[in-house]
Design a protein around this motif. Structure first.
Motif, PDB file in Angstrom:
ATOM      1  N   ALA A  17     -15.976  -0.389 -31.603  1.00  0.00           N
ATOM      2  CA  ALA A  17     -17.629  -0.430 -31.067  1.00  0.00           C
ATOM      3  C   ALA A  17     -18.704  -0.406 -32.242  1.00  0.00           C
ATOM      4  O   ALA A  17     -19.343   0.413 -32.364  1.00  0.00           O
ATOM      5  CB  ALA A  17     -17.857   0.648 -30.062  1.00  0.00           C
ATOM      6  N   ALA A  29     -21.724  -3.446 -27.140  1.00  0.00           N
ATOM      7  CA  ALA A  29     -21.231  -2.475 -26.121  1.00  0.00           C
ATOM      8  C   ALA A  29     -21.994  -2.180 -25.163  1.00  0.00           C
ATOM      9  O   ALA A  29     -21.518  -1.807 -24.018  1.00  0.00           O
ATOM     10  CB  ALA A  29     -21.030  -1.343 -27.179  1.00  0.00           C
ATOM     11  N   VAL A  39     -18.873  -1.571 -22.940  1.00  0.00           N
ATOM     12  CA  VAL A  39     -18.199  -0.218 -23.323  1.00  0.00           C
ATOM     13  C   VAL A  39     -17.419   0.452 -22.065  1.00  0.00           C
ATOM     14  O   VAL A  39     -16.359   1.088 -21.960  1.00  0.00           O
ATOM     15  CB  VAL A  39     -18.828   0.385 -24.446  1.00  0.00           C
ATOM     16  N   LEU A  55     -13.884   6.405 -29.920  1.00  0.00           N
ATOM     17  CA  LEU A  55     -14.690   5.354 -30.208  1.00  0.00           C
ATOM     18  C   LEU A  55     -14.796   4.964 -31.875  1.00  0.00           C
ATOM     19  O   LEU A  55     -15.447   6.334 -32.357  1.00  0.00           O
ATOM     20  CB  LEU A  55     -16.039   5.312 -29.595  1.00  0.00           C
ATOM     21  N   THR A  57     -17.305   3.770 -34.618  1.00  0.00           N
ATOM     22  CA  THR A  57     -18.736   3.170 -34.782  1.00  0.00           C
ATOM     23  C   THR A  57     -19.515   3.932 -35.697  1.00  0.00           C
ATOM     24  O   THR A  57     -19.347   5.043 -36.168  1.00  0.00           O
ATOM     25  CB  THR A  57     -19.470   3.500 -33.411  1.00  0.00           C
ATOM     26  N   LEU A  63     -23.843   6.003 -28.515  1.00  0.00           N
ATOM     27  CA  LEU A  63     -22.850   6.015 -27.482  1.00  0.00           C
ATOM     28  C   LEU A  63     -22.522   7.496 -27.212  1.00  0.00           C
ATOM     29  O   LEU A  63     -21.506   7.816 -26.271  1.00  0.00           O
ATOM     30  CB  LEU A  63     -21.699   5.480 -28.041  1.00  0.00           C
ATOM     31  N   CYS A 101     -14.821  -3.242 -27.858  1.00  0.00           N
ATOM     32  CA  CYS A 101     -15.635  -2.890 -26.915  1.00  0.00           C
ATOM     33  C   CYS A 101     -16.161  -3.913 -26.117  1.00  0.00           C
ATOM     34  O   CYS A 101     -17.051  -3.847 -25.111  1.00  0.00           O
ATOM     35  CB  CYS A 101     -16.983  -2.084 -27.539  1.00  0.00           C
ATOM     36  N   ASP A 102     -16.077  -5.350 -26.402  1.00  0.00           N
ATOM     37  CA  ASP A 102     -16.330  -6.347 -25.759  1.00  0.00           C
ATOM     38  C   ASP A 102     -15.474  -7.175 -24.957  1.00  0.00           C
ATOM     39  O   ASP A 102     -15.618  -8.394 -24.851  1.00  0.00           O
ATOM     40  CB  ASP A 102     -17.068  -7.099 -26.836  1.00  0.00           C
TER      41      ASP A 102
END
Length: 211
Positions: A17, A29, A39, A55, A57, A63, A101-102
């Motif tokens: 993400a 996300a 997400v 996650l 990132t 997030l 995350c997509d």
């Protein structure tokens, strides 16, 4: 049979993400489709399959509301290979199920089938002809030294970094049993992708209501 095999395989979910997308023009996300962020949709699928979710990132604060563990790249600047490495380094399971995350159409049954194959190989990866899906794949945590060595040698591509690893390819005939439209691998990179994702979800929801 798959569900029993899953219980014997220790799998963690790893969600890459990264953040803002230049082509999409906003944070992937946090884009909403059908009332959920991308997400959230990904995490909801993984919760029923993984013992933990991590996650990856560089900006964990954005997030934090998900209440999940976040980690950053150990080797920044090496793209998704760095994210894969960081995620595997962070998990406590023998295997990491890695997704972006997509990806709004992850198929739980397909992922469960892949998990059931995990003990046969170091990598379980979908393959459709010449096309591979390294960000919809399972990696043994034991491959970390090999990935690190290839990062330090200058490699930046996951597929090339995994060359030589024992790989179980999930081929198109197997995928089609669970996802004949191959929607699992759809990801949101552009505004056009986002509109298509929303249209597909609306169509799916309408079909459920009619049924």
């Amino acid at each position: 049979m798959c569900s029993n095999k899953i219980e014997t395989v220790s799998v963690s979910g790893i969600v890459l993400a990264g953040g803002a997308s230049a082509r999409l023009g906003q944070d992937k996300a946090l884009v909403e489709v059908a009332g959920q962020t991308l997400v959230e949709r990904v995490v909801d699928v993984l919760r029923s399959l993984a013992r933990e979710i991590v996650l990856v990132t560089p900006s964990p604060e954005r997030l934090a509301w998900l209440g999940l563990r976040t980690v950053d790249d150990v080797y920044p600047g090496v793209g998704t290979l760095g994210g894969l490495h960081a995620g595997l380094a962070a998990i406590g399971s023998a295997y990491g199920l890695v997704v972006g995350c997509d990806m709004p159409f992850l198929n739980r049954d397909l992922l469960a089938y892949m998990i059931a194959q995990a003990e046969e190989a170091e990598v379980v990866m979908p393959r459709m002809g010449r096309f591979y899906e390294p960000l919809h794949a399972i990696y043994a945590r034991s491959v970390l030294p090999a990935l690190e060595a290839r990062i330090l040698a200058g490699e930046r591509r996951i597929r090339q970094a995994c060359a030589g690893l024992r790989t179980r390819y999930i081929v198109e005939d197997e995928i089609a049993v669970f996802d004949p439209g191959l929607e699992s691998f759809f990801n949101v990179n552009t505004p056009e992708d986002l509109e298509r994702a929303r249209a597909l979800l609306e169509s799916q929801n309408a079909g459920r209501l009619e049924g």
